[in-house]
Design an enzyme around this catalytic site. Structure first.
Site, PDB file in Angstrom:
ATOM      1  N   CYS A  27      13.949   3.701   1.125  1.00  0.00           N
ATOM      2  CA  CYS A  27      15.176   4.470   0.896  1.00  0.00           C
ATOM      3  C   CYS A  27      15.743   4.174  -0.481  1.00  0.00           C
ATOM      4  O   CYS A  27      15.520   3.121  -1.063  1.00  0.00           O
ATOM      5  CB  CYS A  27      16.225   4.099   1.931  1.00  0.00           C
ATOM      6  SG  CYS A  27      15.661   4.333   3.608  1.00  0.00           S
ATOM      7  N   ARG A  38       9.875   6.451  -5.107  1.00  0.00           N
ATOM      8  CA  ARG A  38       9.830   5.410  -4.070  1.00  0.00           C
ATOM      9  C   ARG A  38       9.277   5.946  -2.755  1.00  0.00           C
ATOM     10  O   ARG A  38       8.945   5.160  -1.861  1.00  0.00           O
ATOM     11  CB  ARG A  38      11.252   4.865  -3.827  1.00  0.00           C
ATOM     12  CG  ARG A  38      11.832   4.145  -5.028  1.00  0.00           C
ATOM     13  CD  ARG A  38      13.316   3.966  -4.868  1.00  0.00           C
ATOM     14  NE  ARG A  38      13.672   3.123  -3.746  1.00  0.00           N
ATOM     15  CZ  ARG A  38      13.876   1.818  -3.826  1.00  0.00           C
ATOM     16  NH1 ARG A  38      13.762   1.208  -4.984  1.00  0.00           N
ATOM     17  NH2 ARG A  38      14.199   1.121  -2.774  1.00  0.00           N
ATOM     18  N   TRP A  53      13.705   7.075   3.866  1.00  0.00           N
ATOM     19  CA  TRP A  53      12.319   6.808   4.308  1.00  0.00           C
ATOM     20  C   TRP A  53      12.478   6.344   5.744  1.00  0.00           C
ATOM     21  O   TRP A  53      12.971   5.246   6.006  1.00  0.00           O
ATOM     22  CB  TRP A  53      11.749   5.726   3.395  1.00  0.00           C
ATOM     23  CG  TRP A  53      10.452   5.105   3.798  1.00  0.00           C
ATOM     24  CD1 TRP A  53      10.273   3.990   4.560  1.00  0.00           C
ATOM     25  CD2 TRP A  53       9.151   5.526   3.413  1.00  0.00           C
ATOM     26  NE1 TRP A  53       8.942   3.699   4.663  1.00  0.00           N
ATOM     27  CE2 TRP A  53       8.234   4.616   3.989  1.00  0.00           C
ATOM     28  CE3 TRP A  53       8.664   6.584   2.651  1.00  0.00           C
ATOM     29  CZ2 TRP A  53       6.859   4.740   3.811  1.00  0.00           C
ATOM     30  CZ3 TRP A  53       7.296   6.696   2.483  1.00  0.00           C
ATOM     31  CH2 TRP A  53       6.411   5.795   3.045  1.00  0.00           C
ATOM     32  N   ASN A  77      20.710   1.285   2.945  1.00  0.00           N
ATOM     33  CA  ASN A  77      19.316   0.827   2.894  1.00  0.00           C
ATOM     34  C   ASN A  77      19.237  -0.471   3.694  1.00  0.00           C
ATOM     35  O   ASN A  77      20.154  -1.289   3.601  1.00  0.00           O
ATOM     36  CB  ASN A  77      18.893   0.495   1.462  1.00  0.00           C
ATOM     37  CG  ASN A  77      18.610   1.738   0.643  1.00  0.00           C
ATOM     38  OD1 ASN A  77      18.704   2.844   1.141  1.00  0.00           O
ATOM     39  ND2 ASN A  77      18.285   1.533  -0.621  1.00  0.00           N
ATOM     40  N   GLY A  78      18.171  -0.672   4.403  1.00  0.00           N
ATOM     41  CA  GLY A  78      18.019  -1.920   5.163  1.00  0.00           C
ATOM     42  C   GLY A  78      17.919  -1.612   6.651  1.00  0.00           C
ATOM     43  O   GLY A  78      17.733  -0.462   7.054  1.00  0.00           O
ATOM     44  N   GLU A  88     -12.602  -7.167   1.769  1.00  0.00           N
ATOM     45  CA  GLU A  88     -11.436  -6.587   1.110  1.00  0.00           C
ATOM     46  C   GLU A  88     -11.376  -6.999  -0.372  1.00  0.00           C
ATOM     47  O   GLU A  88     -11.077  -6.175  -1.241  1.00  0.00           O
ATOM     48  CB  GLU A  88     -10.155  -7.015   1.861  1.00  0.00           C
ATOM     49  CG  GLU A  88      -8.832  -6.699   1.184  1.00  0.00           C
ATOM     50  CD  GLU A  88      -8.581  -5.213   0.934  1.00  0.00           C
ATOM     51  OE1 GLU A  88      -9.404  -4.383   1.315  1.00  0.00           O
ATOM     52  OE2 GLU A  88      -7.559  -4.907   0.304  1.00  0.00           O
ATOM     53  N   LYS A 126     -11.454  -4.371  -3.507  1.00  0.00           N
ATOM     54  CA  LYS A 126     -10.374  -4.324  -4.498  1.00  0.00           C
ATOM     55  C   LYS A 126     -10.927  -4.309  -5.911  1.00  0.00           C
ATOM     56  O   LYS A 126     -10.535  -3.504  -6.732  1.00  0.00           O
ATOM     57  CB  LYS A 126      -9.478  -5.538  -4.343  1.00  0.00           C
ATOM     58  CG  LYS A 126      -8.161  -5.611  -3.735  1.00  0.00           C
ATOM     59  CD  LYS A 126      -7.241  -4.560  -3.378  1.00  0.00           C
ATOM     60  CE  LYS A 126      -7.749  -3.285  -2.809  1.00  0.00           C
ATOM     61  NZ  LYS A 126      -7.280  -2.905  -1.526  1.00  0.00           N
ATOM     62  N   GLU A 183     -12.809  -1.080  -6.756  1.00  0.00           N
ATOM     63  CA  GLU A 183     -11.937   0.084  -6.949  1.00  0.00           C
ATOM     64  C   GLU A 183     -11.311   0.134  -8.332  1.00  0.00           C
ATOM     65  O   GLU A 183     -11.252   1.181  -8.950  1.00  0.00           O
ATOM     66  CB  GLU A 183     -10.759   0.011  -5.959  1.00  0.00           C
ATOM     67  CG  GLU A 183     -11.045   0.485  -4.583  1.00  0.00           C
ATOM     68  CD  GLU A 183      -9.807   0.362  -3.733  1.00  0.00           C
ATOM     69  OE1 GLU A 183      -9.345   1.403  -3.255  1.00  0.00           O
ATOM     70  OE2 GLU A 183      -9.288  -0.759  -3.536  1.00  0.00           O
ATOM     71  N   HIS A 212     -29.945 -14.091   4.141  1.00  0.00           N
ATOM     72  CA  HIS A 212     -30.829 -13.044   4.672  1.00  0.00           C
ATOM     73  C   HIS A 212     -31.023 -11.899   3.681  1.00  0.00           C
ATOM     74  O   HIS A 212     -31.427 -10.817   4.062  1.00  0.00           O
ATOM     75  CB  HIS A 212     -30.265 -12.505   5.991  1.00  0.00           C
ATOM     76  CG  HIS A 212     -30.184 -13.552   7.045  1.00  0.00           C
ATOM     77  ND1 HIS A 212     -31.291 -14.047   7.685  1.00  0.00           N
ATOM     78  CD2 HIS A 212     -29.124 -14.235   7.546  1.00  0.00           C
ATOM     79  CE1 HIS A 212     -30.927 -14.978   8.548  1.00  0.00           C
ATOM     80  NE2 HIS A 212     -29.607 -15.117   8.483  1.00  0.00           N
ATOM     81  N   LYS A 242      -4.802   8.502  -3.244  1.00  0.00           N
ATOM     82  CA  LYS A 242      -4.017   7.605  -2.399  1.00  0.00           C
ATOM     83  C   LYS A 242      -4.150   7.985  -0.930  1.00  0.00           C
ATOM     84  O   LYS A 242      -4.181   7.138  -0.058  1.00  0.00           O
ATOM     85  CB  LYS A 242      -2.541   7.641  -2.837  1.00  0.00           C
ATOM     86  CG  LYS A 242      -1.655   6.647  -2.105  1.00  0.00           C
ATOM     87  CD  LYS A 242      -2.027   5.208  -2.471  1.00  0.00           C
ATOM     88  CE  LYS A 242      -1.426   4.194  -1.528  1.00  0.00           C
ATOM     89  NZ  LYS A 242      -2.159   2.927  -1.524  1.00  0.00           N
TER      90      LYS A 242
HETATM   91  C1  F6R Z   1      -8.272   0.695  -0.697  1.00  0.00           C
HETATM   92  C2  F6R Z   1      -7.608   1.860  -0.166  1.00  0.00           C
HETATM   93  C3  F6R Z   1      -8.359   2.746   0.755  1.00  0.00           C
HETATM   94  C4  F6R Z   1      -7.520   3.067   1.988  1.00  0.00           C
HETATM   95  C5  F6R Z   1      -8.229   4.083   2.890  1.00  0.00           C
HETATM   96  C6  F6R Z   1      -7.440   4.350   4.160  1.00  0.00           C
HETATM   97  O1  F6R Z   1      -7.485  -0.020  -1.584  1.00  0.00           O
HETATM   98  O2  F6R Z   1      -6.471   2.113  -0.470  1.00  0.00           O
HETATM   99  O3  F6R Z   1      -9.567   2.166   1.125  1.00  0.00           O
HETATM  100  O4  F6R Z   1      -7.271   1.872   2.665  1.00  0.00           O
HETATM  101  O5  F6R Z   1      -8.412   5.286   2.206  1.00  0.00           O
HETATM  102  O6  F6R Z   1      -6.203   4.886   3.890  1.00  0.00           O
HETATM  103  P1  F6R Z   1      -5.052   4.877   4.979  1.00  0.00           P
HETATM  104  O7  F6R Z   1      -4.720   3.464   5.262  1.00  0.00           O
HETATM  105  O8  F6R Z   1      -3.926   5.633   4.339  1.00  0.00           O
HETATM  106  O9  F6R Z   1      -5.594   5.580   6.183  1.00  0.00           O
END
Ligand code: F6R
Length: 626
Positions: free
Chosen positions: A2, A27, A74, A100-101, A499, A503, A506, A522, A621
């Site tokens: 928010c 945001r 939000w 907010n909060g 993970e 990271k 990516e 293996h 995203k």
């Molecule tokens: C990695 C990343 C993607 C998402 C994936 C799922 O940093 O951002 O691998 O995790 O596309 O996205 P959501 O969580 O939005 O379903």
């Protein structure tokens, strides 16, 4: 998350507020609203969707009022709708506020106020505050008594003070009152609020980005402080009504920098936000497991409590980073809740022939709540009669709406494409679910309390690791020659190896593979040659010795080793080339803290290569296509 903006001065408030709302758009939000005092009335307009929808509602109307408050919402309590959007008012439409909060005890306060005949129009926690202030402010004065009884007839500021004494939770607040139309009252506890000091005007916002274009003179309110602002000046006091003198600071951020809270990238800002958002995700939830509550249940799962008791199998469906949090969940749910759990790539799920029935819960984990593959998996599961649950960040998203029940992760909008804070807040929910499902089964209350207590420590432990960011940056630079990485870990930290590798892949476009340490021999060990770097996640846990053996095998072949190890582990420093220490915690909770150095490592590695880490090439995203 928010956003708040408020204006008082000599100009028309509405255009300034609308412009401020636009600055807060980044945001993330799902609705917006505005209140302005004009001709002894408060005019309020709200719209679901973008600020432009609100602007369209205002249309050609020319509001002359010079005092107003506005908000981008939000959703947390109650779905996105006009009713639930801020500003919220009292019964008489005298008092309006933006908040907010989270007000943790809003249900209790609401019940008390309903008994006093207050009428509520929204499902939000925030509306309670407007009625509570009304209760103290309304005339004539009614009974005086204990804190929960009405006192009535207090002036605006004192009414706010009294109301806030009854509130448990966090707030950033801006409040106006038709009967004292020359002032705005603002208050802060745990939710940022900045007072911008212009020439004959004041602009309040939750975020500097809405202030920078008006003034560079600001006061940062601290927790427990409030201010009464008129067009001529302001007075800051604390919650005990004692005047506080505050330093005026200079904002030296550009608009772009202010949106990033002074960080060079959203990704770094979001990494550093983790202590705060994890605390948000725990607030009002973890307490159940620390109290004497026998079989605590999380709010969003209450309607299906009985069904959860009958669950015999869990299948988690997710993609990317969310899939990896699911893998951590698998270890937790099986070890502590005793429920057989599988984790499945959502993109594969519906192309298999999953065996599902009403005793299976299919859990979608998704930050965006819109990932097409995850949504399709949930629809498939629903068709086959399974109970569908969601662990989703975006309230009102399709997955949140289409699942039978679930828990929001409350991490606020994640703007950096590479997921960071969404991951750790997903872990928060998975631990809470493990506790809840465990308590419904064999877990002792002693065990659930122990885990819950340590879970509460995560924000503090993460803060400690974030302080090592300079050290991690140095290590990332040292390895900037590398074209490949191996990430290795076992048990709870095997998903963290995956993970970590994702990271760096990516945002740095280097090849990286995550492996379970035991699998290395293996196949992947063939990759190891002089200077090939491997990152070992190797805390002092039940698989420590096994990890050390893997490390020795790599060392023997000339590979370089970066170890994520437990503070005080001297042995590892003798084998590894670089060690990043993390504090000791329960084994099941190590992923919270072992992932932080890997996020930072990937970030600094990508930045050192000159890439736009917030918007890596080829990635989106929210992946809404199959
Ligand atoms: C990695 C990343 C993607 C998402 C994936 C799922 O940093 O951002 O691998 O995790 O596309 O996205 P959501 O969580 O939005 O379903």
């Amino acid at each position: 998350m928010c956003g708040i903006i408020a204006y008082i001065g000599k100009q028309k408030a509405v255009p300034i507020l609308l412009e401020g709302l636009k600055q807060l758009e980044y945001r993330g939000y799902d609705s917006a609203g505005i209140s302005v005092i004009q001709n002894e009335k408060i005019i309020t307009l709200k719209a679901v969707g973008k600020v432009v929808e609100l602007q369209n509602k205002i249309g050609a109307q020319d509001f002359l009022g010079k005092i107003g408050i506005a908000h981008t919402r939000w959703a947390t309590h109650g779905k996105p709708s006009d009713r639930n959007s801020h500003p919220h008012g009292d019964c008489e439409s005298n008092i309006f506020l933006v908040h907010n909060g989270i007000i943790e005890n809003y249900q209790d306060l609401k019940k008390i106020l309903q008994k006093k005949k207050h009428k509520f129009v929204s499902e939000t926690d925030s509306e309670v505050l407007a009625h509570l202030i009304e209760e103290f402010n309304k005339k004539p004065a009614s009974t005086r008594g204990d804190a929960s009884s009405t006192r009535g007839g207090l002036d605006f500021k004192k009414s706010v003070l009294e109301a806030l004494k009854l509130v448990r939770g966090t707030y950033g607040l801006a409040i106006i009152n038709k009967n004292e139309p020359d002032k705005i009252i603002i208050a802060r506890n745990g939710s940022p609020l900045i007072l911008g000091i212009g020439k004959d005007e004041f602009i309040v916002a939750s975020d500097a980005s809405a202030i920078v274009r008006h003034t560079d003179k600001v006061i940062y309110l601290d927790d427990g402080e409030m201010a009464q602002i008129s067009a001529d000046g302001f007075e800051i006091s604390n919650i005990k009504n004692k005047i506080v003198s505050k330093e005026i600071s200079k904002l030296n951020w550009t608009l772009e920098e202010s949106k990033k809270g002074g960080f060079p990238h959203f990704m770094l800002k979001e990494i550093f936000e983790q202590p705060e958002v994890i605390a948000n995700g725990l607030r009002g939830r973890v307490e159940h497991f620390l109290s004497e509550d026998n079989f605590p249940i999380l709010g969003g799962l209450r309607p299906i409590e009985k069904k959860l008791r009958r669950i015999k199998k869990i299948i988690i469906v997710a993609c990317g980073t969310s899939y990896y949090s699911g893998l951590v969940g698998e270890y937790m749910l099986e070890e502590y809740a005793g429920i057989p759990t599988e984790v499945e790539y959502a993109s594969e799920f519906r192309y298999r022939k999953p065996i599902l029935d009403s005793s299976t819960a299919v859990v979608a984990i998704s930050q965006s709540g819109e990932t097409a593959d995850t949504l399709a998996a949930i629809r498939e599961a629903k068709n086959k009669g399974a109970l569908t649950l969601g662990i989703v960040n975006v309230v009102g998203s399709t997955i949140a709406r289409e699942t039978d029940a679930g828990t929001h992760t409350l991490s606020g909008p994640e703007i950096g494409v590479a997921s960071t804070k969404a991951f750790t807040t997903q872990l928060v929910v998975l631990v809470l679910w493990t506790l809840m499902l465990g308590r419904q089964r064999d877990m002792s209350s002693v065990m659930s309390k122990r885990i819950a207590q340590e879970l509460k420590n995560m924000p503090k432990l993460i803060e400690g690791i974030l302080k090592k960011s300079k050290e991690i940056k140095k290590i990332a630079k040292k390895y900037s020659y590398a074209k490949d990485f191996l990430y290795l870990g076992r048990k709870y930290n095997f998903p963290i190896a995956l993970e970590g590798a994702l990271k760096i892949k990516e945002i740095s476009y280097v090849h990286a593979e995550g492996y379970a340490t035991g699998e290395m021999k293996h196949g992947p060990i063939a990759l190891i040659e002089e200077n090939f770097p491997s990152i070992f996640i190797c805390p002092k846990d039940s698989v420590y010795e096994k990890n050390i053996s893997g490390m020795q095998e790599i060392k023997a072949r000339g590979g370089k080793i970066i170890a994520i190890a437990t503070t005080g582990d001297k042995e590892i420093a003798r084998i590894a080339d670089d060690v990043i220490y993390i504090p000791k915690t329960l084994e099941m909770l190590t992923p919270f803290i072992s992932v932080i150095p890997l996020q930072l490592f990937a970030y600094y590695f990508g930045v050192a290569k000159g890439y736009d880490v917030d918007k890596p090439r080829n990635l989106a995203k929210s992946v809404t296509v199959e």
